[in-house]
Design an enzyme around this catalytic site. Structure first.
Site, PDB file in Angstrom:
ATOM      1  N   PRO A   2      58.687 -27.132  13.407  1.00 44.32           N
ATOM      2  CA  PRO A   2      57.234 -27.046  13.397  1.00 44.32           C
ATOM      3  C   PRO A   2      56.731 -26.994  14.836  1.00 44.32           C
ATOM      4  CG  PRO A   2      57.921 -29.272  12.981  1.00 44.32           C
ATOM      5  CD  PRO A   2      59.171 -28.462  13.112  1.00 44.32           C
ATOM      6  N   GLU A   3      55.490 -26.598  14.975  1.00 47.99           N
ATOM      7  CA  GLU A   3      55.001 -26.413  16.346  1.00 47.99           C
ATOM      8  C   GLU A   3      54.990 -27.711  17.151  1.00 47.99           C
ATOM      9  OE1 GLU A   3      50.332 -26.501  14.988  1.00 47.99           O
ATOM     10  OE2 GLU A   3      51.577 -24.715  14.841  1.00 47.99           O
ATOM     11  N   LYS A  53      49.527 -27.626  20.018  1.00 49.37           N
ATOM     12  CA  LYS A  53      50.187 -26.610  20.840  1.00 49.37           C
ATOM     13  C   LYS A  53      49.752 -26.677  22.292  1.00 49.37           C
ATOM     14  CE  LYS A  53      51.171 -23.114  17.409  1.00 49.37           C
ATOM     15  NZ  LYS A  53      50.794 -21.822  16.883  1.00 49.37           N
ATOM     16  N   ARG A 262      49.689 -22.257   2.010  1.00 42.67           N
ATOM     17  CA  ARG A 262      51.109 -22.341   2.350  1.00 42.67           C
ATOM     18  C   ARG A 262      51.849 -23.182   1.320  1.00 42.67           C
ATOM     19  NH1 ARG A 262      51.950 -23.266   8.594  1.00 42.67           N
ATOM     20  NH2 ARG A 262      53.953 -22.357   8.047  1.00 42.67           N
TER      21      ARG A 262
END
Ligand SMILES: [Zn+2]
Length: 273
Positions: A2-3, A53, A262
């Site tokens: 995951p980010e 991020k 998602r």
């Protein structure tokens, strides 16, 4: 990955060469940042923080370098005087006596004072980072109790960076399953003990997947599954990507639902609606 963990790993790589070191030279690609080159020379890097991020390289003079990598930004570290071989456009270069950290291709770069950080359009919107070592389960519980979060479905909250930054899609499924909570449940409808358990699992699994580079199963579970001949892609998760396979706890087939566009994987028996 995951980010969140991915950006945290990059931050750790940079922290390793910069934190505690004096910046002997700083170079910026964007013209509007060139005026900071002089201000950063001679100051020491105190920390490299992440918020989703975004990365914040902190300096002892109070300034922070904000960078948001979007899709293309990439950090490199080298031992001086080596320069990475890449055709990408260099945006930032920070040099210590012995090492360099370079940022390429990212377009979203700023140097912020503490006041500018507080009113920053992205930073003021994102929640605490899920991998922040200072974050305690009680802090997560407190966020769920906030009026803007308490009546929203947990499935969507887990993908909302405003709630908590740095979470990823597979962690959402893994955390909710570990806590025995269905993605449509709302924080306001959970008992205090349930919500505390969910907060604990949130931090525990985020930290574990960071340490293991993306494995949420425990060490003992991994050992046992490997002994049964399972491959990495099969043993790493408890529910994510395991549609119609039996739940590890109760044997009920795992279901794939959609939440915030998602896939989210649930055990209908362990996670009742
Ligand atoms: Zn189950």
């Amino acid at each position: 990955m995951p980010e969140g963990p991915e950006i945290r790993l990059a931050a750790d790589r940079i922290a390793k060469v910069l934190v505690g070191q004096k910046i002997v030279d700083a170079c910026f690609g964007p013209d509007e940042l060139k005026r900071f080159e002089k201000k950063l020379r001679g100051t020491t890097v105190t920390a490299v923080d992440t918020r989703g991020k975004a990365m914040l390289t902190r300096f002892a003079n109070g300034l922070s370098l904000y960078s948001h990598n979007q899709l293309y930004g990439r950090w490199y570290t080298t031992r001086r005087p080596k320069v990475p071989r890449t055709n990408r456009q260099q945006r930032v270069a920070l040099h210590t006596e012995t090492h360099s950290a370079f940022l390429y291709s990212a377009s979203d770069i700023e140097v912020l004072t503490p006041a500018a950080e507080k009113r920053h359009s992205f930073l003021s919107r994102v929640g605490p980072d899920i991998l922040d070592q200072g974050l305690k389960p009680e802090d997560v519980v407190e966020r769920w109790q906030a009026p803007r979060f308490r009546n929203r479905a947990l499935g969507s909250l887990y993908l909302d960076q405003a709630f908590m930054a740095g979470n990823g899609n597979y962690l959402r499924s893994e955390i909710l399953w570990a806590a025995g909570v269905h993605p449509v449940s709302r924080p306001s409808a959970l008992e205090p003990a349930e919500i505390l358990k969910l907060a604990r699992q949130t931090l525990k699994l985020a930290r574990r997947s960071y340490r293991t580079r993306g494995v949420t199963a425990s060490e003992a579970e991994v050992r046992e599954r490997k002994a049964r001949g399972m491959m990495y892609s099969q043993y790493r998760f408890q529910v994510y990507g395991r549609e119609s396979l039996p739940c590890y706890v109760c044997d009920t087939p795992i279901e794939r639902l959609t939440s915030s566009s998602r896939g989210v994987f649930v055990c209908p028996d362990c996670q009742p609606c």
